[in-house]
Motif scaffolding. Structure first.
Motif, PDB file in Angstrom:
ATOM      1  N   ALA A 173       0.838  -1.200   0.000  1.00 19.56           N
ATOM      2  CA  ALA A 173       0.000   0.000   0.000  1.00 19.56           C
ATOM      3  C   ALA A 173       0.873   1.249   0.000  1.00 19.56           C
ATOM      4  CB  ALA A 173      -0.910   0.007   1.222  1.00 19.56           C
ATOM      5  N   LEU A 174       0.298   2.337  -0.489  1.00 13.09           N
ATOM      6  CA  LEU A 174       1.038   3.588  -0.579  1.00 13.09           C
ATOM      7  C   LEU A 174       1.497   4.067   0.800  1.00 13.09           C
ATOM      8  CD1 LEU A 174       2.086   6.014  -2.165  1.00 13.09           C
ATOM      9  CD2 LEU A 174      -0.207   7.024  -1.990  1.00 13.09           C
TER      10      LEU A 174
ATOM     11  N   LYS B  81       2.320   2.376   3.324  1.00 15.35           N
ATOM     12  CA  LYS B  81       3.487   1.596   3.744  1.00 15.35           C
ATOM     13  C   LYS B  81       4.734   2.039   2.985  1.00 15.35           C
ATOM     14  CE  LYS B  81       5.550  -1.732   5.984  1.00 15.35           C
ATOM     15  NZ  LYS B  81       5.774  -1.637   7.449  1.00 15.35           N
ATOM     16  N   LEU B  82       4.566   2.310   1.685  1.00 19.98           N
ATOM     17  CA  LEU B  82       5.695   2.783   0.889  1.00 19.98           C
ATOM     18  C   LEU B  82       6.239   4.097   1.426  1.00 19.98           C
ATOM     19  CD1 LEU B  82       4.978   2.118  -2.915  1.00 19.98           C
ATOM     20  CD2 LEU B  82       6.965   1.398  -1.574  1.00 19.98           C
ATOM     21  N   LEU B  83       5.331   4.965   1.839  1.00 22.70           N
ATOM     22  CA  LEU B  83       5.745   6.258   2.376  1.00 22.70           C
ATOM     23  C   LEU B  83       6.579   6.091   3.643  1.00 22.70           C
ATOM     24  CD1 LEU B  83       2.437   8.268   1.824  1.00 22.70           C
ATOM     25  CD2 LEU B  83       4.616   8.614   0.634  1.00 22.70           C
ATOM     26  N   GLU B  84       6.313   5.022   4.370  1.00 24.00           N
ATOM     27  CA  GLU B  84       7.051   4.768   5.609  1.00 24.00           C
ATOM     28  C   GLU B  84       8.464   4.262   5.342  1.00 24.00           C
ATOM     29  OE1 GLU B  84       4.876   2.043   7.967  1.00 24.00           O
ATOM     30  OE2 GLU B  84       3.179   3.390   8.331  1.00 24.00           O
ATOM     31  N   ILE B  85       8.614   3.400   4.324  1.00 19.45           N
ATOM     32  CA  ILE B  85       9.889   2.701   4.157  1.00 19.45           C
ATOM     33  C   ILE B  85      10.771   3.267   3.043  1.00 19.45           C
ATOM     34  CG2 ILE B  85       8.889   0.550   5.037  1.00 19.45           C
ATOM     35  CD1 ILE B  85       8.733  -0.467   2.179  1.00 19.45           C
ATOM     36  N   ALA B  86      10.191   4.079   2.164  1.00 23.26           N
ATOM     37  CA  ALA B  86      10.977   4.586   1.033  1.00 23.26           C
ATOM     38  C   ALA B  86      11.961   5.657   1.498  1.00 23.26           C
ATOM     39  CB  ALA B  86      10.054   5.155  -0.035  1.00 23.26           C
TER      40      ALA B  86
ATOM     41  N   ASP C 138      -6.208  -1.393  -6.959  1.00 24.40           N
ATOM     42  CA  ASP C 138      -6.917  -1.126  -5.693  1.00 24.40           C
ATOM     43  C   ASP C 138      -6.001  -0.472  -4.653  1.00 24.40           C
ATOM     44  OD1 ASP C 138      -9.220  -2.236  -6.767  1.00 24.40           O
ATOM     45  OD2 ASP C 138      -8.682  -4.243  -6.082  1.00 24.40           O
ATOM     46  N   HIS C 139      -5.316   0.569  -5.056  1.00 24.82           N
ATOM     47  CA  HIS C 139      -4.453   1.350  -4.164  1.00 24.82           C
ATOM     48  C   HIS C 139      -3.238   0.556  -3.672  1.00 24.82           C
ATOM     49  CE1 HIS C 139      -7.624   4.320  -4.155  1.00 24.82           C
ATOM     50  NE2 HIS C 139      -8.488   3.413  -3.745  1.00 24.82           N
TER      51      HIS C 139
END
Length: 458
Positions: free
Chosen positions: A412-413, A415-420, A444-445
């Motif tokens: 999910a986006l 989660k990506l924002l957290e780890i990127a 689906d996001h």
């Protein structure tokens, strides 16, 4: 029909009209035209100016047009001569006498300066005039086996022929079959257009070079003695039904940048495509490539309920299972019950499947053998194929892909924002670019990479 036969037939036609045989320059123009050379190349061969060669060429096409009773141009000369040869062969009988060695559709051509006694009845004896087409498909690749794309073909036909779309794009990951679909489409609808021109942008011609090339073809087709001014190109598209296919449009864009950034010399394509989509005309430009211009994303087609044609783009997906099975069978692999898993892994991508199947046949491997190993086969030829679009990615894109390649599941986006390891605003731009380049799929996001791309970068 070989070149010698072409020159002989053209010489007979010119002699029948003028009483003179082809001179050296006329013959050189015919030979060059038959071999897909432009006036500039021919001029170089004979050490004359391009204007002089074009002038002699125009006079030659006009002579042939008068003798044949149909418009002959540089762009349709080859198809006209081939059709003429077929007509001669099919209508000649052993006892028929020929005048000047030319007999067209069973009617002898008159010798030079001899009145044609049937000229007054010519219109009534040929009530049905064959439509004049100017189709320059010299750069269109040859279509090999074509696999089921019925839905996509019908969708494109409807948009072009019924909805009168002015700018469309066929996009998708490398190897998915974009160009093959474009070729099949042209074969099925080319008779609906007065002009059909296929050009590859692999050599990155500037807009001026492309426009010059188009106006040269339009000039010949419209029997003009000099090229159309570039500012009249749009007027020509308004007055004539034209289909222009531009293949390999991804070569217009910068390497190492986010999607849609033009090379400096290609920057004028931005305004060119904008004109094509915004101005009123009756023609259609079809763009094909694994990356598309940002301007295309702004096009809205309210009358198109099919979500596959989004924003003027047909996003091409993999083949259906039956067609994919046909591909691997044609490479020599025996069909197996678990072949669907194998096809799904390679996303039904025609080129990927052919490449892997050929590799397996060379090694004597079966689908079952391959499925027993994880990860699946990834031959060097497939790596070379994927290296082409990979070279266009920016470093931040490659960095994010390396992160996604480690994830077996969609992410999910949030989660990506957290780890990127990048700013949120930058991440969104990078994700958009990767989606536009088909390295990342969004459902689906959730975002994920295909098994093949994940294995390639993992």
């Amino acid at each position: 029909m070989n070149l010698k036969e072409v020159v002989k037939l053209a010489d007979d036609l010119v002699f029948a009209r003028t009483g003179k045989h082809l001179n050296d320059l006329q013959e050189t123009i015919l030979r060059g035209t038959w071999q897909y050379e432009d006036y500039k190349q021919i001029a170089t061969e004979v050490n004359l100016s391009e204007d002089r060669v074009r002038e002699v060429g125009m006079e030659l096409w006009q002579t042939l047009s008068k003798e044949l009773g149909e418009k002959v141009t540089k762009s349709n000369f080859r198809s006209t001569m081939e059709r003429l040869q077929i007509s001669i062969v099919s209508h000649l009988e052993p006892h028929h006498n020929q005048i000047s060695n030319v007999n067209i559709c069973g009617e002898s051509r008159q010798p030079p300066d001899t009145p044609n006694q049937n000229s007054q009845n010519q219109a009534t004896s040929n009530p049905q005039q064959t439509p004049t087409f100017h189709h320059d498909l010299s750069e269109m690749p040859k279509l090999g086996n074509f696999y089921n794309r019925t839905a996509e073909l019908e969708l494109l036909k409807k948009e072009i022929l019924t909805e009168k779309a002015q700018l469309l794009t066929i996009t998708g990951i490398i190897g998915i079959g974009k160009t093959a679909l474009g070729i099949k489409l042209v074969e099925e609808i080319k008779q609906e257009f007065e002009y059909v021109i296929w050009r590859s942008l692999e050599t990155c011609p500037t807009v001026a070079q492309l426009q010059n090339n188009l106006t040269e073809i339009f000039t010949e087709g419209d029997n003009q003695t000099s090229p159309l001014p570039l500012m009249n190109l749009m007027k020509f598209l308004q007055n004539h039904r034209c289909l222009i296919i531009l293949d390999d449009i991804h070569y217009l864009f910068m390497r190492g940048e986010l999607a849609g950034n033009y090379q400096p010399k290609s920057e004028d394509y931005r305004s060119f495509f904008k004109q094509i989509k915004d101005r009123s005309h009756q023609s259609c430009f079809l763009l094909i490539g694994w990356e598309y211009p940002r301007e295309i994303a702004q096009i809205k087609h309210p009358n198109t309920p099919n979500p596959r044609l989004h924003g003027g783009r047909l996003n091409l997906a993999g083949l259906d299972t039956a067609s994919a099975h046909q591909i691997i069978a044609e490479q020599g692999l025996e069909p197996e019950a678990n072949g669907s898993r194998f096809i799904d892994h390679y996303q039904g991508n025609p080129l990927w499947l052919k490449t892997v199947a050929n590799f397996m046949v060379e090694l004597g491997l079966t689908v079952t053998d391959v499925l027993q190993n994880q990860p699946l086969l990834f031959p060097q030829d497939l790596k070379d194929i994927l290296q082409q679009p990979l070279a266009y990615l920016s470093e931040p894109e490659k960095q994010l892909l390396s992160l996604l390649a480690k994830k077996d599941e969609a992410i999910a986006l949030v989660k990506l924002l957290e780890i990127a390891p990048m700013l949120s605003s930058d991440l969104l731009d990078i994700l958009q670019s990767l989606c536009r380049r088909y390295w990342v799929e969004k459902t689906d996001h959730l975002y994920r990479m295909s098994p093949v791309l994940r294995q390639y970068l993992g």
